[in-house]
Design an enzyme around this catalytic site. Structure first.
Site, short mmCIF file in Angstrom:
data_model
loop_
_atom_site.label_atom_id
_atom_site.label_comp_id
_atom_site.label_asym_id
_atom_site.label_seq_id
_atom_site.Cartn_x
_atom_site.Cartn_y
_atom_site.Cartn_z
N ASP A 151 0.96 -1.24 -0.13
CA ASP A 151 -0.18 0.07 0.09
C ASP A 151 0.81 1.31 -0.14
O ASP A 151 1.75 1.40 0.88
CB ASP A 151 -0.90 -0.06 1.26
CG ASP A 151 -2.07 0.51 1.05
OD1 ASP A 151 -2.37 1.58 0.69
OD2 ASP A 151 -3.07 -0.12 1.66
N ASP B 266 -3.36 4.61 -2.16
CA ASP B 266 -4.30 5.25 -1.27
C ASP B 266 -4.85 6.58 -1.85
O ASP B 266 -4.09 7.69 -2.34
CB ASP B 266 -3.70 5.40 -0.11
CG ASP B 266 -4.70 5.49 1.11
OD1 ASP B 266 -5.50 4.96 1.27
OD2 ASP B 266 -4.75 6.61 1.68
N GLU C 79 -6.61 3.60 -5.74
CA GLU C 79 -7.89 3.78 -5.00
C GLU C 79 -8.52 5.23 -5.39
O GLU C 79 -7.87 6.17 -4.96
CB GLU C 79 -7.62 3.72 -3.26
CG GLU C 79 -8.92 3.74 -2.83
CD GLU C 79 -9.23 4.36 -1.20
OE1 GLU C 79 -9.97 4.13 -0.53
OE2 GLU C 79 -8.02 4.86 -0.97
N HIS D 116 -11.57 -3.23 3.27
CA HIS D 116 -11.33 -2.78 4.84
C HIS D 116 -12.09 -1.42 5.06
O HIS D 116 -12.07 -0.83 6.11
CB HIS D 116 -9.91 -2.54 5.12
CG HIS D 116 -9.24 -1.40 4.48
ND1 HIS D 116 -9.09 -1.44 3.19
CD2 HIS D 116 -8.80 -0.17 4.86
CE1 HIS D 116 -8.25 -0.18 2.70
NE2 HIS D 116 -8.25 0.42 3.76
N ASP D 117 -12.68 -0.69 4.04
CA ASP D 117 -13.41 0.35 4.40
C ASP D 117 -14.94 0.70 4.17
O ASP D 117 -15.63 1.43 4.44
CB ASP D 117 -12.97 1.88 3.36
CG ASP D 117 -11.52 1.98 3.56
OD1 ASP D 117 -11.01 2.10 4.82
OD2 ASP D 117 -10.79 2.31 2.78
C1 GLC Z 1 -7.88 5.12 2.05
C2 GLC Z 1 -7.95 3.90 3.14
C3 GLC Z 1 -8.71 4.31 4.12
C4 GLC Z 1 -7.94 5.41 4.94
C5 GLC Z 1 -7.80 6.48 4.07
C6 GLC Z 1 -6.89 7.72 4.61
O1 GLC Z 1 -9.44 5.47 1.80
O2 GLC Z 1 -8.38 2.92 2.31
O3 GLC Z 1 -8.46 2.95 5.21
O4 GLC Z 1 -8.47 5.89 6.23
O5 GLC Z 1 -7.50 6.20 2.83
O6 GLC Z 1 -5.73 7.18 4.10
#
Ligand code: GLC
Length: 535
Positions: A104, A206, A269, A330-331
């Site tokens: 990541d 991310d 993402e 995970h979100d």
């Molecule tokens: C992304 C991650 C999440 C995190 C956010 C801030 O959305 O998947 O888990 O809290 O970024 O880094």
């Protein structure tokens, strides 16, 4: 093994990515938190399951305010997870099994404990000052503009010592890096190289759409559709804080770094509407290999809507762009809790039979559901900041269940999040012994993908069908497979398409269904999915 007709595609096009949330996969030292030696111990399982690559959520040194998404050193491993030596050993082990490893990359922000930020906040003339985003207070002393943090409240935090505000799209402990500063860009490129040099096969990036904000710091407009119960940041439309034109130059830069190495992948993402999402493939595909396609996650679960999503996405893809699919992360809440246990089986069939790279979230192969978290055990900072509207992410981050006893054999200590109900049924050991379990279905699907290039990398053609079901053809080099999914609870008879009047059943979501020949039509059971081949 990979046959000849797979060979002209990259591993990340043929393969299935499996997301590991390291805190929750396998603990090896009894502290209740998963770690790298724990993951290493479970590689046999992952090989047996039949996935191709693992993606690890952040494992770098972090104060863990956002559980690793607040990084205080991009070039090391947090002691909770192990050491660089553990990491190198894991990479070797992964590669010796012909698997790939994806890390990541969190380029949007650092931890406020990162030495860069510590220096930046020392004084206004510090050379690191401009690595972050600082603004003078508004004339009334308040924040410089109306921008909101994704995790609730203003996106600006006042720094007493230097008399300015700094910008944070997420927690105040996650100050945003300034991607307009060339030194930041160079340094972050070197972070990628550091891990590529250690053998990492790719990165999930991310919140890529967040990297750049409006240079004039204009207010975001109000969202006319905002209503009570929505997350507070949705009160504004993020016109000036995400998806700014300069992002295109940044993704080209990241891609150039990846291209310095053979066969590396970048997965982005990005939470944007489809027509904006696909721009992250870059001009002539010079950007991100796989901008994550989250469209199945938020969607109401009906055949008509899912079919529409597939059609819209397929039509929007730039020429030559490789698709991808995600149903959980995970979100977000777990798919089994969103659409029910049977629905999750159909979702697994979709994920593993649609065109494009699937990313499977750990535990989805068991049908793991959200685990309710009592208020006093809540860990997620988002839930703590914005309680009561269901934004908490702990329920989908609970420990992996290896067996039916002792906290699922996840840890010999006390797990950092509760293990949840139904442990006796929903765990690897029990499900491996049950041919009709979600785990067995997942393995059968993964095996079929390996056996059938048509399913794995073939063309996709959506076929006409009714409101209750979805039918599509996957084909490659004359080989054709028909996927039929019945979304309704009751039995449903579906005609075979003119292209395939006679067929043989290759796989059903129900293990005990006889693999009989089929002619003209087939009656599917409630919420059953099948894969057929021409007879
Ligand atoms: C992304 C991650 C999440 C995190 C956010 C801030 O959305 O998947 O888990 O809290 O970024 O880094």
């Amino acid at each position: 093994m990979i046959s000849g007709s797979f060979s002209n595609l990259a591993w990340w096009q043929r393969g299935v990515v499996y997301q590991i949330y390291p805190r929750s996969f396998q603990d090896s030292n009894g502290d209740g938190i998963g770690d790298l030696p724990g993951i290493a111990r479970r590689l046999d399982y992952l090989t047996w399951l039949g996935i191709d690559a693992i993606w690890l959520s952040p494992i770098f040194p972090s104060p863990m305010k956002d559980f690793g998404y607040d990084i205080s050193n991009f070039l090391d491993i947090d002691p909770i997870f192990g050491t660089l030596a553990d990491f190198d050993a894991l990479v070797e082990d992964v590669h010796s099994r012909n698997l790939k490893i994806i890390l990541d990359f969190v380029p949007n922000h650092t931890s406020d404990q990162h030495p860069w930020f510590q220096e930046a906040r020392r004084d206004r003339r510090n050379p690191r000052r401009d690595w972050y985003i600082w603004r003078d207070p508004a004339p009334d002393g308040g924040p410089p503009n109306n921008w909101l943090s994704e995790f609730g409240g203003s996106a600006w935090e006042y720094d007493e010592a230097t008399g300015q505000y700094y910008y944070h799209a997420f927690l105040k402990e996650q100050p945003d890096l300034n991607w307009r500063n060339p030194e930041v860009v160079r340094t972050m490129h070197d972070v990628l190289r550091f891990w590529f040099d250690r053998g990492v096969d790719g990165f999930r990036i991310d919140v890529l759409h967040h990297l750049i904000e409006d240079a004039q710091f204009r207010d975001n407009p109000l969202n006319p559709e905002f209503a009570l119960g929505m997350r507070p940041s949705h009160a504004l439309l993020r016109v000036h804080t995400v998806d700014q034109p300069e992002i295109q130059g940044i993704i080209t830069g990241l891609r150039k770094v990846a291209d310095e190495y053979p066969e590396r992948v970048l997965i982005g993402e990005i939470h944007l509407p489809i027509e904006r999402l696909v721009t992250y493939y870059g001009v002539e595909l010079s950007g991100i290999h796989l901008p994550f396609n989250f469209n199945l996650i938020g969607a109401p679960w009906s055949a008509a809507i899912v079919r529409e999503i597939i059609a819209t996405y397929e039509a929007a893809l730039p020429r030559g762009a490789w698709p991808n699919w995600v149903v959980g992360s995970h979100d977000t809440g777990r798919i089994a809790s969103r659409v029910g246990a049977n629905g999750a089986r159909l979702a697994q069939m979709l994920l593993l039979t649609l065109r494009g790279t699937p990313t499977m979230y750990y535990g989805e192969e068991l049908g793991m559901a959200d685990v309710p978290i009592p208020a006093e055990l809540v860990q997620d900072p988002f839930e703590k900041n914005v309680p009561g509207i269901g934004v908490g992410r702990d329920p989908s981050r609970t420990p992996m269940r290896w067996t039916g006893h002792n906290y699922g054999d996840f840890t010999t200590g006390r797990p950092w999040l509760p293990i949840g109900q139904n442990l006796a049924i929903c765990n690897v050991e029990s499900e491996a012994a049950d041919p009709n379990s979600m785990l067995s279905l997942t393995r059968r699907l993964l095996r079929l993908r390996r056996e059938e290039p048509a399913l794995c990398i073939g063309d996709y053609q959506g076929l006409a069908c009714d409101d209750q079901s979805i039918t599509y053809l996957r084909s490659r080099e004359g080989r054709r497979l028909l996927v039929m999914l019945n979304f309704s609870e009751g039995p449903h008879r579906l005609p075979l398409p003119a292209e395939m009047p006679k067929a043989r059943l290759r796989l059903s979501s129900e293990a005990n269904r006889k693999l009989q020949p089929v002619q003209d039509s087939i009656e599917l059971h409630g919420v059953e999915g099948v894969v057929l081949e021409a007879a």
